[in-house]
Design an enzyme around this catalytic site. Structure first.
Site, mmCIF file in Angstrom:
data_model
loop_
_atom_site.group_PDB
_atom_site.id
_atom_site.type_symbol
_atom_site.label_atom_id
_atom_site.label_comp_id
_atom_site.label_asym_id
_atom_site.label_seq_id
_atom_site.Cartn_x
_atom_site.Cartn_y
_atom_site.Cartn_z
ATOM 1 N N SER A 15 0.820 -1.210 0.000
ATOM 2 C CA SER A 15 0.000 0.000 0.000
ATOM 3 C C SER A 15 0.855 1.261 0.000
ATOM 4 O O SER A 15 1.833 1.375 0.742
ATOM 5 C CB SER A 15 -0.921 0.013 1.222
ATOM 6 N N SER A 17 -0.856 4.176 0.418
ATOM 7 C CA SER A 17 -1.719 5.114 1.149
ATOM 8 C C SER A 17 -0.990 5.797 2.308
ATOM 9 O O SER A 17 -1.204 6.989 2.546
ATOM 10 C CB SER A 17 -2.968 4.406 1.665
ATOM 11 N N LYS A 66 -13.467 -5.606 2.878
ATOM 12 C CA LYS A 66 -14.413 -4.529 2.558
ATOM 13 C C LYS A 66 -15.871 -4.908 2.792
ATOM 14 O O LYS A 66 -16.689 -4.055 3.140
ATOM 15 C CB LYS A 66 -14.220 -4.064 1.114
ATOM 16 N N ASN A 87 -14.827 1.036 2.302
ATOM 17 C CA ASN A 87 -13.375 1.203 2.216
ATOM 18 C C ASN A 87 -12.847 2.311 3.125
ATOM 19 O O ASN A 87 -11.641 2.504 3.216
ATOM 20 C CB ASN A 87 -12.937 1.469 0.771
ATOM 21 N N ASP A 102 -14.667 4.623 -3.265
ATOM 22 C CA ASP A 102 -14.111 4.114 -4.522
ATOM 23 C C ASP A 102 -14.898 4.614 -5.734
ATOM 24 O O ASP A 102 -14.315 5.123 -6.699
ATOM 25 C CB ASP A 102 -14.094 2.591 -4.518
ATOM 26 N N ALA A 127 -16.935 -7.895 -12.773
ATOM 27 C CA ALA A 127 -18.136 -7.871 -11.932
ATOM 28 C C ALA A 127 -17.775 -8.042 -10.462
ATOM 29 O O ALA A 127 -18.598 -8.493 -9.668
ATOM 30 C CB ALA A 127 -19.106 -8.961 -12.378
ATOM 31 N N GLY A 128 -16.554 -7.657 -10.092
ATOM 32 C CA GLY A 128 -16.104 -7.776 -8.711
ATOM 33 C C GLY A 128 -16.408 -6.537 -7.893
ATOM 34 O O GLY A 128 -17.268 -5.718 -8.257
ATOM 35 N N GLY A 129 -15.685 -6.380 -6.777
ATOM 36 C CA GLY A 129 -15.958 -5.280 -5.858
ATOM 37 C C GLY A 129 -15.792 -3.911 -6.478
ATOM 38 O O GLY A 129 -16.622 -3.017 -6.273
ATOM 39 N N GLY A 241 -5.552 4.233 -13.423
ATOM 40 C CA GLY A 241 -6.126 4.149 -12.093
ATOM 41 C C GLY A 241 -5.574 5.106 -11.066
ATOM 42 O O GLY A 241 -6.044 5.122 -9.918
#
Length: 279
Positions: A15, A17, A66, A87, A102, A127-129, A241
């Protein structure tokens, strides 16, 4: 007393972040620190109680927690409930308040970086999170259509069937999507296909594209995926992204501090960590 913030997940060592948020705390003169916390699977409840005991003021949540965290919260924002994932958590007067930044973060990156029709036709790959967050956010902007394609057709149809508005939404196979690819103004890639180290892989073949369009990929390592390269070769406007990552973090920072942070500064911090060109 220094305020504590952080991110929980497993794995968590990758990460960036902490660098992004700690730079903001220093820049705005906030006596706070953001720390990554590796949480063992099955230990989420204990981890949250530990954060509360430490006096944490808020934290981010990443995979695989999540969805699992939702029953442990005192209140969840309606959008996060629709998405089925949280999140960002704000700890206020001992209560855990859950949000999902998100989808709104992705929408902000689109508005900042791409020029599109007022009511575009949209295709989401995956089709995920992440796809769920983007789908439930974008359907509220009233697109003409927002289709879902996925390796598992069943999952694509399941997500498209959860639309909360009257927007047209269809679940498609990857082959069907490739055959209809010129119907869309915006194609959004939400899977991990093409992420480092498997950078040559494509989630969908964009070879049939021959009209003006835009393409977005939520991956930011590599900085430009093979999917975006192929879309750019066919005349598409593209966005990676980084913007989504920056803006979802900016929204979390604002929830925690009440300060709307400098997104340009955040972007530069992220690019430095990725070894990219500062802009």
């Amino acid at each position: 007393m220094k305020k504590l913030f952080g991110v929980i997940g497993n794995p968590i060592g990758h990460s960036i972040s902490p660098q992004m948020h700690n730079d903001l705390f220093a820049y705005y003169g906030i006596d706070a620190h953001y720390h990554p916390f590796l949480v063992e699977k099955g230990k989420l409840s204990e981890a949250i109680q530990g954060l509360k005991s430490l006096g944490a003021a808020g934290f981010n949540v990443t995979v695989p927690f999540k969805t699992e965290i939702i029953p442990l919260l005192d209140w969840v924002d309606p959008l996060a409930l629709e998405i089925g994932a949280v999140n960002t958590v704000l700890i206020k007067e001992g209560s855990l308040l859950g949000y999902n930044t998100d989808g709104p973060g992705f929408l902000k990156s689109l508005e900042e970086e791409l020029q599109m029709p007022e009511r575009p036709s949209i295709l989401i790959i995956g089709a995920g999170g992440a796809a769920r967050a983007i789908f439930f956010t974008l359907e509220k902007t009233r697109p003409v259509v927002i289709d879902i394609c996925n390796r598992s057709l069943e999952k694509a149809k399941s997500l498209s069937g959860e639309a909360k508005t009257n927007v047209l939404s269809r679940g498609l196979s990857l082959e069907e999507a490739e055959n209809r690819v010129n119907e869309y103004d915006l194609i959004i890639q939400t899977t991990t296909v093409g992420m480092y180290p498997n950078i040559d892989r494509l989630p969908l073949n964009p070879g049939g594209l021959n009209k003006p369009f835009s393409a977005a990929d939520i991956i930011y390592n590599p900085y430009e995926t093979e999917f975006l390269k192929q879309c750019k070769l066919r005349g598409g406007s593209t966005v990676n992204g980084v913007g989504m990552f920056v803006y979802q973090g900016a929204l979390a920072f604002e929830l925690w501090t009440g300060i709307k942070p400098d997104s340009g500064r955040m972007r530069n911090t992220v690019l430095k960590q990725l070894g990219g060109t500062i802009c």
